[in-house]
Design a protein around this motif. Sequence first.
Motif, mmCIF file in Angstrom:
data_model
loop_
_atom_site.group_PDB
_atom_site.id
_atom_site.type_symbol
_atom_site.label_atom_id
_atom_site.label_comp_id
_atom_site.label_asym_id
_atom_site.label_seq_id
_atom_site.Cartn_x
_atom_site.Cartn_y
_atom_site.Cartn_z
ATOM 1 N N ASN A 122 -14.389 5.445 -6.930
ATOM 2 C CA ASN A 122 -14.667 5.245 -5.503
ATOM 3 C C ASN A 122 -16.124 4.838 -5.303
ATOM 4 O OD1 ASN A 122 -14.192 5.173 -2.710
ATOM 5 N ND2 ASN A 122 -14.728 7.323 -2.438
ATOM 6 N N ALA A 126 -15.085 4.801 -0.052
ATOM 7 C CA ALA A 126 -14.166 5.166 1.023
ATOM 8 C C ALA A 126 -14.454 6.604 1.462
ATOM 9 C CB ALA A 126 -12.719 5.042 0.542
ATOM 10 N N TYR A 179 -9.786 -6.952 5.510
ATOM 11 C CA TYR A 179 -9.498 -6.663 4.104
ATOM 12 C C TYR A 179 -10.806 -6.576 3.316
ATOM 13 C CZ TYR A 179 -7.402 -6.963 -0.545
ATOM 14 O OH TYR A 179 -7.027 -6.702 -1.841
ATOM 15 N N LEU A 216 -5.244 1.951 -1.808
ATOM 16 C CA LEU A 216 -5.712 0.599 -2.097
ATOM 17 C C LEU A 216 -4.555 -0.162 -2.718
ATOM 18 C CD1 LEU A 216 -9.092 1.552 -3.858
ATOM 19 C CD2 LEU A 216 -8.666 1.278 -1.408
ATOM 20 N N ASP A 217 -4.575 -1.486 -2.615
ATOM 21 C CA ASP A 217 -3.571 -2.237 -3.355
ATOM 22 C C ASP A 217 -4.020 -2.357 -4.810
ATOM 23 O OD1 ASP A 217 -5.477 -4.298 -3.402
ATOM 24 O OD2 ASP A 217 -4.514 -5.429 -1.805
ATOM 25 N N TRP A 259 0.807 -1.206 0.000
ATOM 26 C CA TRP A 259 0.000 0.000 0.000
ATOM 27 C C TRP A 259 0.849 1.269 0.000
ATOM 28 C CZ3 TRP A 259 -1.376 -4.355 2.892
ATOM 29 C CH2 TRP A 259 -2.576 -4.973 2.502
ATOM 30 N N TRP A 302 -4.301 5.061 -5.848
ATOM 31 C CA TRP A 302 -5.222 6.047 -5.297
ATOM 32 C C TRP A 302 -6.045 6.607 -6.446
ATOM 33 C CZ3 TRP A 302 -7.375 6.414 -0.972
ATOM 34 C CH2 TRP A 302 -7.987 7.592 -0.517
ATOM 35 N N TYR A 308 -12.756 -4.473 -0.504
ATOM 36 C CA TYR A 308 -12.540 -3.756 -1.759
ATOM 37 C C TYR A 308 -13.352 -2.461 -1.820
ATOM 38 C CZ TYR A 308 -10.764 -8.275 -3.506
ATOM 39 O OH TYR A 308 -10.059 -9.450 -3.686
ATOM 40 N N HIS A 309 -12.699 -1.414 -2.338
ATOM 41 C CA HIS A 309 -13.393 -0.183 -2.703
ATOM 42 C C HIS A 309 -13.384 0.027 -4.213
ATOM 43 C CE1 HIS A 309 -14.226 1.506 1.221
ATOM 44 N NE2 HIS A 309 -12.989 1.268 1.607
ATOM 45 N N GLY A 352 -7.522 -3.227 -5.603
ATOM 46 C CA GLY A 352 -8.600 -2.338 -5.175
ATOM 47 C C GLY A 352 -8.994 -2.498 -3.724
ATOM 48 N N GLY A 353 -8.145 -3.149 -2.913
ATOM 49 C CA GLY A 353 -8.496 -3.403 -1.526
ATOM 50 C C GLY A 353 -7.524 -2.817 -0.536
ATOM 51 N N HIS A 354 -8.009 -2.619 0.676
ATOM 52 C CA HIS A 354 -7.146 -2.294 1.810
ATOM 53 C C HIS A 354 -7.804 -2.816 3.078
ATOM 54 C CE1 HIS A 354 -8.946 2.072 2.386
ATOM 55 N NE2 HIS A 354 -9.841 1.127 2.564
#
Length: 407
Positions: free
Chosen positions: A390, A295, A322, A309-310, A172, A187, A324-325, A313-315
């Motif tokens: 987003n 988010a 964990y 996000l990775d 990240w 981002w 997804y956004h 698309g997740g963090h």
Amino acid sequence: MNYLKLFRFPQLLLITLLLVCCKTNTKSSDDNVSDQPQRQEQGQQQGPSVENLLEEMDTDNDEKLAKSEVQGPLLDDFTKIDTNKDGFLTKEELENAPRPERRGPRENNTESEDNVQRDFAVTVNVDSSLFIKESLLSEITQEEHTLSNGTKALCYVITTASQPQEHKMGPWCPTHIEDGKDKGGIWFKDDKVYDVDGHFIANLKEFYSDEEWALFREDGSVKVTETQEECEGAAKPDVEEQYHNYCVECLPDYYREKQSTYYIPVKPLYLEKSNALGRDGIGIAFNGVNFEAPAPTHAILAAHTLAPLDDAGGHVNPHAGYHYHAVTGATKEVAQNDTHAPMIGYAMDGFGIYAHKDADGKASTDLDDCNGHYDEVRGYHYHAGSAGSNQVLGCLHGASGSMSVKG
């Protein structure tokens, strides 16, 4: 009359409404604030404060209310009260909530105000075999469950650890302003996706036209949260001051014990009125990871923090683990027999979620506010928003099941 009274004292409300209907010679208390002492003298109690309401209903103790945490008139007018449209009701929004609209008596033969179910020619049931078995903590079962509109329906019960099988989680945050894009995630801004590499961190002042950004030190090292305590101090709406101007990185190992349980209706029920997205997940990918509402970038950026996000698309956050956004094509996809976009999972109402673009690289142009539409093959279904939007979904058009997290 306000929302707090309506929610906390339903019996008192009924008595009050009967009295109001009988007293045609007095002014409404909504129209005349000076009537307040008189009502108290007549024995009408005051409702709880906003603080008491939050204490009673805020089940995850994040100092705000998700749609899944409220009910009654507060639920009916959730979208109206949620002025910044982030899917939560804050203390300020509750204090500034508009009074309920006064409704006259319902006449005979008028259209019902209930959220009417619509039946389509084609409705596709949830296919539980599409979920990756290795992502499940137990076999998928069926159970009767109460949906968001109060009806009971047969639901699939799906329990996962929200750990993807198709891709790794992270990275990240880069650790130095000379790091390449392989050291960081992504981002988004204005519907575009950006690599969070060292150069991106170093140029945040120009990127946001704000001189307050300073995520790196004089030696070029990036200020990154390095412990669970630091993660939890930064990954909340009211970011602790010592973590302003930090890159927020919460690691999956902090919350490896979390279990997510989903109740998703086997046969989705389309409702004429859509429902706003709540905090407790909006859907589930085939790998068992939940799709979240947008988010809260207003809170993140206000503290000059970044929560990348990775590449999938997740963090990670303390509430959901964990999740997804954004949808970037990293998760399992189920190809269609035509050129339609591949399927990537199910929404909480049981309608399928499909990728943003079809096999020809085109996005659908006839989507409703929820990112959904109908065709004769898939019935009503959703398409994920673009990775930079987003917004996986805009809202839900079906009667939703529920999702809970423990651990």
